[in-house]
Design a protein around this motif. Structure first.
Motif, PDB file in Angstrom:
ATOM      1  N   GLU A  55       2.885  14.048  -8.867  1.00  0.00           N
ATOM      2  CA  GLU A  55       3.815  13.049  -9.412  1.00  0.00           C
ATOM      3  C   GLU A  55       4.587  12.359  -8.289  1.00  0.00           C
ATOM      4  O   GLU A  55       4.794  11.146  -8.324  1.00  0.00           O
ATOM      5  CB  GLU A  55       4.769  13.735 -10.397  1.00  0.00           C
ATOM      6  CG  GLU A  55       5.623  12.811 -11.195  1.00  0.00           C
ATOM      7  CD  GLU A  55       4.811  11.912 -12.118  1.00  0.00           C
ATOM      8  OE1 GLU A  55       5.292  10.784 -12.345  1.00  0.00           O
ATOM      9  OE2 GLU A  55       3.737  12.288 -12.594  1.00  0.00           O
ATOM     10  N   GLU A  56       5.019  13.136  -7.315  1.00  0.00           N
ATOM     11  CA  GLU A  56       5.749  12.565  -6.167  1.00  0.00           C
ATOM     12  C   GLU A  56       4.845  11.617  -5.393  1.00  0.00           C
ATOM     13  O   GLU A  56       5.272  10.525  -4.994  1.00  0.00           O
ATOM     14  CB  GLU A  56       6.244  13.698  -5.261  1.00  0.00           C
ATOM     15  CG  GLU A  56       7.024  13.229  -4.059  1.00  0.00           C
ATOM     16  CD  GLU A  56       8.340  12.574  -4.448  1.00  0.00           C
ATOM     17  OE1 GLU A  56       8.772  11.686  -3.693  1.00  0.00           O
ATOM     18  OE2 GLU A  56       8.931  12.894  -5.483  1.00  0.00           O
TER      19      GLU A  56
ATOM     20  N   LEU B 114       3.333   4.062  -5.803  1.00  0.00           N
ATOM     21  CA  LEU B 114       3.879   2.912  -6.557  1.00  0.00           C
ATOM     22  C   LEU B 114       4.903   2.146  -5.723  1.00  0.00           C
ATOM     23  O   LEU B 114       4.912   0.911  -5.712  1.00  0.00           O
ATOM     24  CB  LEU B 114       4.509   3.400  -7.869  1.00  0.00           C
ATOM     25  CG  LEU B 114       3.526   3.836  -8.961  1.00  0.00           C
ATOM     26  CD1 LEU B 114       4.276   4.414 -10.159  1.00  0.00           C
ATOM     27  CD2 LEU B 114       2.660   2.665  -9.389  1.00  0.00           C
ATOM     28  N   ARG B 115       5.778   2.872  -5.009  1.00  0.00           N
ATOM     29  CA  ARG B 115       6.768   2.199  -4.145  1.00  0.00           C
ATOM     30  C   ARG B 115       6.062   1.448  -3.023  1.00  0.00           C
ATOM     31  O   ARG B 115       6.423   0.318  -2.692  1.00  0.00           O
ATOM     32  CB  ARG B 115       7.752   3.227  -3.570  1.00  0.00           C
ATOM     33  CG  ARG B 115       8.809   3.655  -4.546  1.00  0.00           C
ATOM     34  CD  ARG B 115       9.931   4.387  -3.836  1.00  0.00           C
ATOM     35  NE  ARG B 115       9.428   5.469  -2.991  1.00  0.00           N
ATOM     36  CZ  ARG B 115       9.490   6.771  -3.279  1.00  0.00           C
ATOM     37  NH1 ARG B 115      10.058   7.169  -4.399  1.00  0.00           N
ATOM     38  NH2 ARG B 115       9.007   7.676  -2.458  1.00  0.00           N
ATOM     39  N   THR B 116       5.035   2.075  -2.455  1.00  0.00           N
ATOM     40  CA  THR B 116       4.263   1.434  -1.391  1.00  0.00           C
ATOM     41  C   THR B 116       3.574   0.183  -1.926  1.00  0.00           C
ATOM     42  O   THR B 116       3.565  -0.868  -1.276  1.00  0.00           O
ATOM     43  CB  THR B 116       3.219   2.416  -0.800  1.00  0.00           C
ATOM     44  OG1 THR B 116       3.896   3.579  -0.341  1.00  0.00           O
ATOM     45  CG2 THR B 116       2.460   1.774   0.336  1.00  0.00           C
ATOM     46  N   ASN B 117       3.028   0.291  -3.124  1.00  0.00           N
ATOM     47  CA  ASN B 117       2.372  -0.853  -3.751  1.00  0.00           C
ATOM     48  C   ASN B 117       3.385  -1.974  -3.996  1.00  0.00           C
ATOM     49  O   ASN B 117       3.093  -3.156  -3.758  1.00  0.00           O
ATOM     50  CB  ASN B 117       1.699  -0.422  -5.055  1.00  0.00           C
ATOM     51  CG  ASN B 117       0.859  -1.533  -5.639  1.00  0.00           C
ATOM     52  OD1 ASN B 117       0.254  -2.298  -4.908  1.00  0.00           O
ATOM     53  ND2 ASN B 117       0.825  -1.611  -6.960  1.00  0.00           N
TER      54      ASN B 117
END
Length: 103
Positions: free
Chosen positions: A5-6, A12-15
């Motif tokens: 999950e982490e 997602l943050r990188t994306n």
């Protein structure tokens, strides 16, 4: 499961960051294109201005030649007028001498 999950949140943050960077890059490219286009227009304007200045300089040089020629003619006319006045004055003095002094 927490690690997974982490990692998913990190991805997602990188994306999101990559999407943000991509939009900034597109915006920068658009600004660069606009600047290049504006510089091209300014170059065209400057070339036109330079051509007009060259025409003006050519006209100025022609005008200078004409004014110089006119000044030479005016000077020649002044000398001619002075010469005519001197000749008339000498003639008048000669006539007065012949008419009144010689008789």
């Amino acid at each position: 499961m927490e690690v997974l999950e982490e990692n998913r949140r990190v991805l997602l943050r990188t994306n999101d960051r990559l999407t943000s960077i991509k939009s900034i890059a597109v915006e920068t490219e658009e600004i660069g294109s606009a600047i290049v286009q504006e510089l091209g227009e300014q170059r065209h304007t400057l070339n036109g201005t330079r051509n007009r200045l060259e025409d003006i300089d050519s006209s100025r040089q022609s005008s200078h030649r004409y004014v110089s020629a006119i000044n030479r003619h005016v000077l020649q006319d002044k000398f001619m007028l002075i010469l005519i006045i001197i000749i008339e004055a000498c003639s008048l003095v000669g006539l007065v001498y012949i008419k009144f002094i010689k008789n």
